[in-house]
Design a protein around this motif. Sequence first.
Motif, PDB file in Angstrom:
ATOM      1  N   TYR A  51      80.482  38.483  30.235  1.00 25.26           N
ATOM      2  CA  TYR A  51      81.179  38.954  31.432  1.00 25.26           C
ATOM      3  C   TYR A  51      80.720  40.325  31.887  1.00 25.26           C
ATOM      4  O   TYR A  51      81.285  40.906  32.803  1.00 25.26           O
ATOM      5  CB  TYR A  51      82.694  38.986  31.171  1.00 25.26           C
ATOM      6  CG  TYR A  51      83.229  37.688  30.632  1.00 25.26           C
ATOM      7  CD1 TYR A  51      82.943  36.498  31.283  1.00 25.26           C
ATOM      8  CD2 TYR A  51      84.002  37.655  29.486  1.00 25.26           C
ATOM      9  CE1 TYR A  51      83.419  35.293  30.802  1.00 25.26           C
ATOM     10  CE2 TYR A  51      84.494  36.444  28.996  1.00 25.26           C
ATOM     11  CZ  TYR A  51      84.201  35.270  29.660  1.00 25.26           C
ATOM     12  OH  TYR A  51      84.679  34.085  29.182  1.00 25.26           O
TER      13      TYR A  51
ATOM     14  N   ALA B 208      83.001  45.196  38.383  1.00 27.22           N
ATOM     15  CA  ALA B 208      84.137  44.592  37.678  1.00 27.22           C
ATOM     16  C   ALA B 208      85.412  45.369  37.967  1.00 27.22           C
ATOM     17  O   ALA B 208      86.469  44.784  38.217  1.00 27.22           O
ATOM     18  CB  ALA B 208      83.861  44.548  36.178  1.00 27.22           C
ATOM     19  N   GLN B 209      85.322  46.692  37.944  1.00 26.72           N
ATOM     20  CA  GLN B 209      86.501  47.514  38.219  1.00 26.72           C
ATOM     21  C   GLN B 209      87.009  47.274  39.647  1.00 26.72           C
ATOM     22  O   GLN B 209      88.209  47.157  39.879  1.00 26.72           O
ATOM     23  CB  GLN B 209      86.159  49.006  38.060  1.00 26.72           C
ATOM     24  CG  GLN B 209      85.801  49.410  36.653  1.00 26.72           C
ATOM     25  CD  GLN B 209      87.025  49.500  35.766  1.00 26.72           C
ATOM     26  OE1 GLN B 209      88.140  49.639  36.246  1.00 26.72           O
ATOM     27  NE2 GLN B 209      86.828  49.387  34.459  1.00 26.72           N
TER      28      GLN B 209
ATOM     29  N   ALA C 199      80.023  38.495  43.176  1.00 25.08           N
ATOM     30  CA  ALA C 199      80.059  39.722  42.387  1.00 25.08           C
ATOM     31  C   ALA C 199      78.681  40.009  41.799  1.00 25.08           C
ATOM     32  O   ALA C 199      78.204  41.155  41.812  1.00 25.08           O
ATOM     33  CB  ALA C 199      81.091  39.600  41.268  1.00 25.08           C
TER      34      ALA C 199
ATOM     35  N   GLY D  28      80.157  41.733  35.711  1.00 27.34           N
ATOM     36  CA  GLY D  28      81.182  41.624  36.742  1.00 27.34           C
ATOM     37  C   GLY D  28      81.445  40.196  37.182  1.00 27.34           C
ATOM     38  O   GLY D  28      82.257  39.949  38.078  1.00 27.34           O
TER      39      GLY D  28
ATOM     40  N   SER E 218      82.937  37.635  35.660  1.00 30.33           N
ATOM     41  CA  SER E 218      84.278  37.077  35.456  1.00 30.33           C
ATOM     42  C   SER E 218      85.295  37.759  36.359  1.00 30.33           C
ATOM     43  O   SER E 218      86.230  37.119  36.847  1.00 30.33           O
ATOM     44  CB  SER E 218      84.700  37.200  33.996  1.00 30.33           C
ATOM     45  OG  SER E 218      85.071  38.515  33.702  1.00 30.33           O
ATOM     46  N   SER E 219      85.101  39.052  36.628  1.00 30.46           N
ATOM     47  CA  SER E 219      86.032  39.731  37.532  1.00 30.46           C
ATOM     48  C   SER E 219      85.900  39.180  38.944  1.00 30.46           C
ATOM     49  O   SER E 219      86.891  39.016  39.654  1.00 30.46           O
ATOM     50  CB  SER E 219      85.777  41.240  37.541  1.00 30.46           C
ATOM     51  OG  SER E 219      85.684  41.706  36.235  1.00 30.46           O
TER      52      SER E 219
ATOM     53  N   CYS F 273      86.530  44.620  41.510  1.00 33.54           N
ATOM     54  CA  CYS F 273      87.131  43.281  41.634  1.00 33.54           C
ATOM     55  C   CYS F 273      88.511  43.255  40.988  1.00 33.54           C
ATOM     56  O   CYS F 273      89.442  42.621  41.519  1.00 33.54           O
ATOM     57  CB  CYS F 273      86.239  42.232  40.982  1.00 33.54           C
ATOM     58  SG  CYS F 273      84.736  41.898  41.901  1.00 33.54           S
TER      59      CYS F 273
END
Lengths: 327, 334
Positions: free
Chosen positions: B92, B157-158, B130, B95, B97-98, B160
């Motif tokens: 992950y 990721a953050q 992403a 990013g 998975s986010s 999302c």
Amino acid sequence: MRFLTSWRVAAPLSVVLALVGGCAASGDSEPAATASAAGPVAFTNCGTSVTVPSPPARAVTMNQSATEIMLALGLEDRMAGTAYLDDEVLPEYAAAYAKVPVLAEEYPSKEKLLELAPDFVYGSFSSAFGDEGAGDRADWQKLGVGTYISAAGCPKETRPAKLAIDDVFAEIREIAAIFGVADRAETLIAGQKQRIVDVSAGAKGTGVLWWDNGTDAPSAGACCGSPAMIMSAAGVTNIFDDLTGNWADTNWETVVERNPDVIVLIDASWDTAAAKQAFLEKHPALKDLPAVKGKRYVTLPFSSTSAGVRNVLAVEALARGVGGVSS
Amino acid sequence: MVAAVVVLAGGLVLSVAAAVTVGPADLSLGTVWLVITGHLGLTSADVPLLRDHIVWELRLPRVLGAALVGAGLAACGAVMQTVTRNPLADPYLLGVSSGASLGAVAVLVLGLGAGAAALTGGAFVGALAAFAVVVAAAGRRAVLRPTRVVLAGVAVAQLCAALTTFVIIWAAHPHATQSITFWLSGSLARVDWTALGWATPLLAAGFAVILRCARALNAFAFGEEAAAALGVDVGRVRWLLLVTTALLTAVLVSISGAIGFVGLILPHAVRRFTGPDHRRLLPVVVLAGAIFLIWVDTAARTLFEPRELPVGVLTALIGVPAFVLLLRRGDRNT
């Protein structure tokens, strides 16, 4: 006798009550608070001691169930504001509701509430007094403002171990006592009890899956919350009565194994009954359940399942729906 | 080495066979096997339709899904750890998975499309979007530097995650978050034959690409200069591997949500036995991941039956202590 004396007071209520002989037995439990139109009322609610010095005149309701209990008791002239509707207000209360200012679509902020200078804040869930709502109950008590949460919505430690329809009636009595209109509660409750008695006989033994939301792990009505209360009042058997809590995440394998006679589809804007039905009828394992094949569904709006005056509508719809399909 | 793979492959077959006989519904071993052999055309059994469905439509696809997802996560983790030269890398990292969570939550909460297919589609599109942003942010002139890619991945990721929270707070009724949290925690409950049908070929293709790159991955482990000196086209292989793992992860996360720790822990655990050579590591980690997730998911659906836990909760509960143990022993292979 209480029943006869209360009729005069309750007459202006728009609720049509079927007051058939014998139902006056509803007065079997005394209100927790003593009714007095003048003096202070002290009570314990969700483990919190609350004193209301005199009947409130500027009450604010924070959830739909609380709002409708107030309106059912004919207290709209004592309401300074309402908030958080899940659904349209019941048609019989619409005219009264129109007179009350709506503070917010969901919870109003604490600042907004303070500005309104309420003397009583009434929510149906403890979240009404969370950070996103009115804030801590103790703070309001310090300001001399009474607070109330429905028994069904108390934090876990102080919630009834198994919610019963009588807990809802007790709440109606307590609110009526706080506002000094105890007689109106008895009339309202007597009518609701009779409506339940009228429908609940024919549904005995029908196995019901109460599907609230979720498709991966269906969230089902479990042993002890308002879904169980409504199923029990309607006289049906909850297939997930062995699960603790109000709702529980379960799985389709067990649903197939327990093979419900009827499926309750909760209809809510965020998860509609139509979407649930479509899911069931398309699912490779569920489409062959006899209840799905026979389209034996009962659709209940979510708003009628949170503890309040609407529960009787859910009981009637469930009992009638079940009776109509399992003859 | 061949012996180890044969033993693990046998273990995988046995795991599938055993796990499918366990479940909340009380079915006898005989019933389960009559259903399966019946569907395979080996016997003509007379099992009641609903019991047949429990085995053939609910349990078997789910067990096979657990095997596929476990295998995929473990393989992606092993590759990411080498390509980024970061022992903390997992599938992950970029990013993906986010992005998938944001896509899935958007579908669930905002009601874009309808049903399970829409959610899977939303997750897949979110994952790819992403990853596209990560590549756009990190890549310059078609060169992907691992540090930059990882940083861009963390940043995306953050972002999302923040947007996901925003969507939930803004649009979801408090009562409606059950299905969201269940999916976000990772669950194999939605795997059915349709999902297996489209995911299996994609995953198989991904595994084939990764296995073909085993030798190049070994070279990466010695650093870029060494790899280049060994004749590996570093830039091209890194692109190929990052894109492949990102696509694989997008497939995995869209059928099961983000199941944590499998991709992080299993490669480390397996390296203890196989050593760092990817020609040995990759086949073993794929089989070990499959077996591991089959059994953790079996626990998730039976431990508290008829309640169900999201499997991601259990993989974290098992994965974190295992990881701490690995850290304390010191992993000489990373």
